[in-house]
Design a protein around this motif. Structure first.
Motif, PDB file in Angstrom:
ATOM      1  N   ASP A 119       0.804  -1.221   0.000  1.00 24.99           N
ATOM      2  CA  ASP A 119       0.000   0.000   0.000  1.00 24.99           C
ATOM      3  C   ASP A 119       0.839   1.275   0.000  1.00 24.99           C
ATOM      4  N   ILE A 120       2.131   1.169   0.267  1.00 19.76           N
ATOM      5  CA  ILE A 120       2.981   2.362   0.318  1.00 19.76           C
ATOM      6  C   ILE A 120       2.946   3.082  -1.027  1.00 19.76           C
ATOM      7  N   LEU A 121       2.771   4.402  -0.975  1.00 14.63           N
ATOM      8  CA  LEU A 121       2.711   5.275  -2.156  1.00 14.63           C
ATOM      9  C   LEU A 121       1.490   5.036  -3.039  1.00 14.63           C
ATOM     10  N   THR A 122       0.417   4.540  -2.442  1.00 12.69           N
ATOM     11  CA  THR A 122      -0.806   4.338  -3.223  1.00 12.69           C
ATOM     12  C   THR A 122      -1.912   5.316  -2.826  1.00 12.69           C
ATOM     13  N   GLY A 123      -1.610   6.315  -1.994  1.00 15.95           N
ATOM     14  CA  GLY A 123      -2.627   7.273  -1.595  1.00 15.95           C
ATOM     15  C   GLY A 123      -2.067   8.426  -0.800  1.00 15.95           C
ATOM     16  N   GLU A 124      -2.935   9.373  -0.453  1.00 13.65           N
ATOM     17  CA  GLU A 124      -2.549  10.584   0.280  1.00 13.65           C
ATOM     18  C   GLU A 124      -2.093  10.240   1.694  1.00 13.65           C
ATOM     19  N   LEU A 125      -1.041  10.919   2.135  1.00 14.46           N
ATOM     20  CA  LEU A 125      -0.527  10.717   3.484  1.00 14.46           C
ATOM     21  C   LEU A 125      -1.339  11.527   4.492  1.00 14.46           C
ATOM     22  N   GLU A 126      -1.231  11.146   5.760  1.00 17.71           N
ATOM     23  CA  GLU A 126      -1.868  11.892   6.833  1.00 17.71           C
ATOM     24  C   GLU A 126      -1.178  13.258   6.974  1.00 17.71           C
ATOM     25  N   PRO A 127      -1.894  14.387   6.806  1.00 14.82           N
ATOM     26  CA  PRO A 127      -1.262  15.709   6.820  1.00 14.82           C
ATOM     27  C   PRO A 127      -0.536  16.058   8.115  1.00 14.82           C
ATOM     28  N   THR A 128      -1.008  15.532   9.251  1.00  9.04           N
ATOM     29  CA  THR A 128      -0.406  15.929  10.522  1.00  9.04           C
ATOM     30  C   THR A 128       1.000  15.392  10.730  1.00  9.04           C
TER      31      THR A 128
END
Length: 308
Positions: A119-128
């Motif tokens: 799943d790494i690099l398959t979506g938006e990261l947590e902004p915090t």
């Protein structure tokens, strides 16, 4: 083996130095003055002179949600610089085995199911904690790329879930959830506070593993290093609500008050649970229950307070 451990003064590093592994191998844990990971030339020179058989990269700028939101530049640049300098110098020095410690912050935010290594690099990261996550992803990918280009260099990344335990940070400015909870409840008990605040509504779910269990996993990785996959989650495979952590910690601390909620505060991801299928197939599972881990950590906290 001669093993270089970076981050020897951090929570993971200090727990590892007290583990049986330290007596089975020659564990080198230089201080930041002895080995400045921000200085690429010094890192190269140190590795060339000492030639460890294996490197464990556990050094990092770490902190809870407040620290990550307050200093994103520092969390991005410091973690990236340390990792890049070490990994590239290891390759240049001909060191064939490196165990990089990643973070579950590397995964996309708000996924419904358990997080798999793919799943790494398959979506938006947590902004915090995006800055920290970007640095961790980049260093993990650098290890992966080196192993792809030159397969004799076995550079692997394990990805622990959230950790807690002895040598954790209890200062609210820097602490993660569990040490923050223990500190908050202990102070509330001493001060006779009738209620303790929880950020959000307490339903966010988190997976926290006792740090000694990570040391057990790392020991298993070192003994069977060539069997490791490129990436491997190291976690529990199950999680608890924040409210459940507060309730369990209250029992351990002996706090008998109530809880109230501040819905204006940030809470991060709704859930962050790791899929531990690869670790299970590798032959490893965590052994400490939540109560056991909290009790040991609280005892460490009490001893820490006595020492001033």
């Amino acid at each position: 083996m001669k093993i270089l451990l970076t981050g020897g003064s951090g929570m993971v590093g200090r727990n590892l130095q007290q583990h049986a592994l330290a007596g089975q191998h020659q564990l080198l844990a230089p201080s930041s003055k002895e080995l400045n990971l921000f200085d690429a030339k010094q890192v190269q020179q140190w590795l060339s002179e000492n030639q460890p058989d294996l490197i464990i990269h556990a050094a990092g700028r770490v902190g809870g949600i407040q620290a990550n939101m307050r200093e994103p530049v520092r969390f991005l640049t410091e973690n990236l610089d340390m990792g890049q300098n070490l990994v590239l110098a290891a390759r240049a020095s001909g060191i064939k085995r490196l165990l990089n410690i990643g973070s579950s912050c590397m995964y996309p935010r708000n996924r419904e199911g358990a997080l798999q290594e793919s799943d790494i690099l398959t979506g938006e990261l947590e902004p915090t904690n995006e800055g920290y996550a970007l640095a961790k992803i980049t260093v993990a990918r650098l290890c992966d790329y080196i192993s792809r280009e030159t397969p004799e260099f076995i550079y692997r990344t394990i990805i622990p879930c959230n950790l807690y335990g002895a040598f954790d940070k209890f200062d609210p400015r820097w602490s993660h959830l569990i040490p923050a909870i223990l500190h908050k409840l202990h102070q509330a008990k001493l001060n006779g506070e009738a209620s303790v605040e929880i950020w959000g509504d307490g339903t966010a779910r988190r997976e926290f593993m006792f740090a000694e269990d990570l040391c057990e996993a790392m020991s298993a990785c070192i003994e069977r290093f060539d069997e490791l996959p490129d990436y491997m989650n190291v976690g529990l495979g199950y999680d608890y609500m924040v409210n459940e952590y507060y309730q369990a910690a209250a029992e351990v601390v002996g706090y008998t008050g109530t809880f109230h909620f501040d819905l204006t505060k940030p809470v991060g991801m709704a859930r962050k649970l790791t899929d531990v299928s690869r670790a299970t197939s590798f032959g490893w599972t965590a052994s400490h229950s939540l109560k056991e881990g909290l009790s040991k950590t609280y005892q460490y906290y009490l001893d820490y307070l006595k020492q001033g």
